[in-house]
Design an enzyme around this catalytic site. Structure first.
Site, mmCIF file in Angstrom:
data_model
loop_
_atom_site.group_PDB
_atom_site.id
_atom_site.type_symbol
_atom_site.label_atom_id
_atom_site.label_comp_id
_atom_site.label_asym_id
_atom_site.label_seq_id
_atom_site.Cartn_x
_atom_site.Cartn_y
_atom_site.Cartn_z
ATOM 1 N N LYS A 205 33.201 -2.631 50.455
ATOM 2 C CA LYS A 205 31.928 -3.131 49.927
ATOM 3 C C LYS A 205 31.599 -2.540 48.570
ATOM 4 C CE LYS A 205 30.011 -5.101 54.045
ATOM 5 N NZ LYS A 205 28.872 -5.199 54.988
ATOM 6 N N ARG A 240 34.392 -2.217 61.704
ATOM 7 C CA ARG A 240 34.812 -3.537 61.232
ATOM 8 C C ARG A 240 35.567 -3.346 59.917
ATOM 9 N NH1 ARG A 240 32.968 -8.034 58.233
ATOM 10 N NH2 ARG A 240 33.457 -10.035 59.245
#
Length: 262
Positions: A205, A240
């Site tokens: 991210k 995840r």
């Protein structure tokens, strides 16, 4: 939880696995590398993304879900906020619905999950993927995300979904600034105080790239560091990730070391 995006525009691996055969091959590789769950998504939720029609989302994910359910013992999760997509994929062998809207985006979604007795990942997001990063703001992000989860657990229980079926995702990067992300990561125990497990999605991210000065392709070490920080504190229970192998190794080592704690 291995990420398998069958989209043309996801932020990290968009267009890599649009072909169903390529998607299934990658899903099987994720499972072989140690993923316990394969999270299949047919609609990008990156900042600024737009929704796609349910029939197009189904065209992308349904053959992949069905084939993976046939070929692997890994649990199949479907990353969707549409009840029609969830219902079809559950019928095809999926076991978990991962909904970025926290089952608020489609009024029929709670009933679909309740009737199927599926597992569900309830994520927090301020706004929508199209708007969430325009001006995210909170008086106290940790308290507000925690309160959101308490409200959702009560609402979902009233809809017939057992709390035991629910996993919570604080939605790192979904309607949050870098400071909001860091506050949540430093205080995940408060966010997950309901006693439900936490699913943590930080893989590759933007905040990792900003802090570390890394391009997208070089964010895996930073992603793993954040995941290990949360897991080592006992505050993240499902990781995840795009790259399952290193995450599996890290989880095994953390477990082995923690077992010797005095």
């Amino acid at each position: 939880m291995g990420i398998l995006n069958v989209t043309p525009d996801s932020f990290s691996d968009g267009a890599h696995f649009l072909d169903p055969a390529a998607a299934v091959e990658h899903g099987l590789k994720l499972a072989a590398d140690g993923a316990d769950i394969l999270d299949v998504g047919g609609e990008s939720t990156r900042p600024g993304s737009q929704p796609v029609p349910a029939d197009e989302e189904l065209r992308r994910v349904l053959p992949v879900v069905a084939e993976l359910a046939r070929q692997t013992s890994a649990l199949i999760s479907v990353d969707t906020s549409k009840a029609a997509v969830a219902r079809a994929c559950l019928d095809a062998g999926a076991a978990i619905i991962n909904d970025v809207t926290g089952l608020r985006g489609d009024p029929e979604m709670p009933a679909v999950v309740a009737e199927s007795a599926a597992g569900v990942v309830v994520m927090h997001m301020q706004g929508t993927p199209a708007t969430m990063q325009q001006d995210p703001h909170y008086a106290d992000v940790v308290a507000e995300v925690g309160a959101f989860f308490e409200d959702r657990l009560h609402a979902l229980a009233a809809a017939g979904i057992s709390p035991q079926a629910v996993c919570l995702d604080p939605g790192i990067g979904f309607g949050k600034t870098i400071d909001h992300n860091l506050e949540l990561l430093a205080n995940l125990g408060a966010v997950g105080r309901s006693g439900r497990p936490v699913c943590l999605g930080v893989s590759r991210k933007r905040f990792i790239g900003t802090i570390c000065g890394r391009d997208l392709r070089d964010r895996d070490p930073g992603s793993l560091a954040v995941a290990c920080f949360a897991a080592a504190r006992g505050q993240a229970h499902v990781l995840r990730v795009h790259d399952a192998g290193p995450a599996r190794d890290a989880a095994l080592l953390l477990e082995a070391i923690d077992g010797r704690r005095r």
